[in-house]
Design a protein around this motif. Sequence first.
Motif, PDB file in Angstrom:
ATOM      1  N   GLN A  71       0.843  -1.392   0.073  1.00  0.00           N
ATOM      2  CA  GLN A  71      -0.154   0.100   0.021  1.00  0.00           C
ATOM      3  C   GLN A  71       0.863   1.318   0.047  1.00  0.00           C
ATOM      4  O   GLN A  71       0.662   2.078  -0.746  1.00  0.00           O
ATOM      5  N   LEU A 118       2.401   1.867  -3.409  1.00  0.00           N
ATOM      6  CA  LEU A 118       1.239   2.403  -4.230  1.00  0.00           C
ATOM      7  C   LEU A 118       1.197   3.804  -4.181  1.00  0.00           C
ATOM      8  O   LEU A 118       1.004   4.717  -5.000  1.00  0.00           O
ATOM      9  N   TYR A 119       1.150   4.056  -2.721  1.00  0.00           N
ATOM     10  CA  TYR A 119       0.946   5.532  -2.340  1.00  0.00           C
ATOM     11  C   TYR A 119       2.015   6.543  -2.902  1.00  0.00           C
ATOM     12  O   TYR A 119       1.685   7.617  -3.384  1.00  0.00           O
ATOM     13  N   ALA A 155       3.998   5.891  -5.380  1.00  0.00           N
ATOM     14  CA  ALA A 155       4.133   5.883  -6.615  1.00  0.00           C
ATOM     15  C   ALA A 155       3.239   7.223  -7.387  1.00  0.00           C
ATOM     16  O   ALA A 155       3.552   7.766  -8.079  1.00  0.00           O
ATOM     17  N   ALA A 156       2.282   7.236  -6.633  1.00  0.00           N
ATOM     18  CA  ALA A 156       1.070   8.389  -6.887  1.00  0.00           C
ATOM     19  C   ALA A 156       1.667   9.621  -6.635  1.00  0.00           C
ATOM     20  O   ALA A 156       1.557  10.564  -7.328  1.00  0.00           O
ATOM     21  N   LYS A 157       2.240   9.838  -5.357  1.00  0.00           N
ATOM     22  CA  LYS A 157       2.700  10.976  -5.066  1.00  0.00           C
ATOM     23  C   LYS A 157       3.881  11.565  -5.881  1.00  0.00           C
ATOM     24  O   LYS A 157       3.988  12.613  -6.356  1.00  0.00           O
ATOM     25  N   ASP A 206       1.699   8.272 -10.863  1.00  0.00           N
ATOM     26  CA  ASP A 206       1.269   6.769 -11.095  1.00  0.00           C
ATOM     27  C   ASP A 206      -0.389   6.698 -10.899  1.00  0.00           C
ATOM     28  O   ASP A 206      -0.884   7.247  -9.712  1.00  0.00           O
ATOM     29  N   ARG A 260      -4.480   2.092  -8.641  1.00  0.00           N
ATOM     30  CA  ARG A 260      -4.981   2.276  -7.315  1.00  0.00           C
ATOM     31  C   ARG A 260      -5.736   0.560  -7.172  1.00  0.00           C
ATOM     32  O   ARG A 260      -6.023  -0.033  -8.325  1.00  0.00           O
ATOM     33  N   GLY A 312      -4.048   6.109   3.472  1.00  0.00           N
ATOM     34  CA  GLY A 312      -3.990   5.689   2.265  1.00  0.00           C
ATOM     35  C   GLY A 312      -5.194   4.767   1.765  1.00  0.00           C
ATOM     36  O   GLY A 312      -5.413   4.125   0.831  1.00  0.00           O
ATOM     37  N   GLY A 367      -3.196   6.054  -6.096  1.00  0.00           N
ATOM     38  CA  GLY A 367      -2.497   5.510  -5.061  1.00  0.00           C
ATOM     39  C   GLY A 367      -3.079   5.120  -3.855  1.00  0.00           C
ATOM     40  O   GLY A 367      -2.631   4.797  -2.854  1.00  0.00           O
ATOM     41  N   ARG A 368      -4.403   5.259  -3.912  1.00  0.00           N
ATOM     42  CA  ARG A 368      -5.259   4.777  -2.507  1.00  0.00           C
ATOM     43  C   ARG A 368      -5.589   3.252  -2.813  1.00  0.00           C
ATOM     44  O   ARG A 368      -5.904   2.784  -3.874  1.00  0.00           O
ATOM     45  N   LEU A 391       4.762  -3.339  -7.878  1.00  0.00           N
ATOM     46  CA  LEU A 391       5.090  -1.881  -7.063  1.00  0.00           C
ATOM     47  C   LEU A 391       6.622  -1.819  -6.898  1.00  0.00           C
ATOM     48  O   LEU A 391       7.212  -2.970  -6.462  1.00  0.00           O
TER      49      LEU A 391
END
Length: 293
Positions: free
Chosen positions: A56, A59-60, A62-64, A68, A71, A99, A129-130, A266
């Motif tokens: 998790q 993932l978070y 990578a979005a930040k 990315d 989700r 997240g 990312g969530r 990830l």
Amino acid sequence: MTSVRALLRVGPAVDLSGIDPRSTPGLPGRKVTGDDVKGWAREQLTPLGAELARHQEMLYAAAKASGDKRRLLLVLQAMDCGGKDGTIKKVAGAMNPLGLHIVAFGPPTEEERRHDFLWRIRRALPAAGRVGAFNRSHYEDVLVARVDSLVTERTWKSRYWQINGFEQELVNNGYALVKVMLQISYEEQRARLLERLTDPTKHWKYNPADVDARARWADYQAAYQDALSRCGTDHAPWYVVPGDRKWYRDWAVANLVLETFRDMHLSYPKPDFDLEEERRRLAADRESPLVRA
Ligand code: AMP
Ligand code: MG
């Protein structure tokens, strides 16, 4: 280890009556678990939870860090007392609340009823990312809506392909969907309903309407069977988790989510700054400007 996803995935020919709610597919044998199988499965939630949390976080991050768009969305469906709340507590509870995006769906509000059935679902989707978890979902619109004749047959029948199109769109936009039906037995539901009447700390969970839904058990099973067979697609498969044993249910759902995470490959993002340069800057400011002043 065999993939729990492969074992629990159901296809178009799913026969719910052939799934034993007390079974424990994928659980290793006694050589691994020892005699206390339940204790073993409960203990596994700690390392499984740590792995879920690590994924998790990646993932978070990578979005930040790099925008990315991926989700993960866990969709939970079950009859009343099927264990949706408990599963969210145990599985999502292992992850960082920052997240998570957890939503429960009840009867549509007046405003929601003025829109198409997917409107409120779209508004509840997790951001990039969530990790999202749905306690009930758009599937209620082909389950309770069908069993209670809230809409015409023509309407609920048209929803299967609408759902498939919607979920295809989600997958195309970076969503990994984990759709889980928790399958409890009729007897187990009675036991859990009785428990809610017996234990004063559980009275609040009891809803007399659940007994009305229980009376339509066979109709619900037929509706579930159609939903699972029509909307179990390659991009968004359905899994049926035997749910009478809570310790198996939690272990199985944690594995379904973890296997899905692993498929996403990830990793922690690479820094977009010069590590050496930053280290030099920090080393150079050993003396506090406050002290110097
Ligand atoms: P609970 O999950 O126990 O809080 O109950 C939520 C209730 O909302 C259940 O009785 C569901 O059948 C009902 N519900 C959820 N979604 C819908 C829907 N789309 N249409 C009608 N009833 C719904
Ligand atoms: Mg309920």
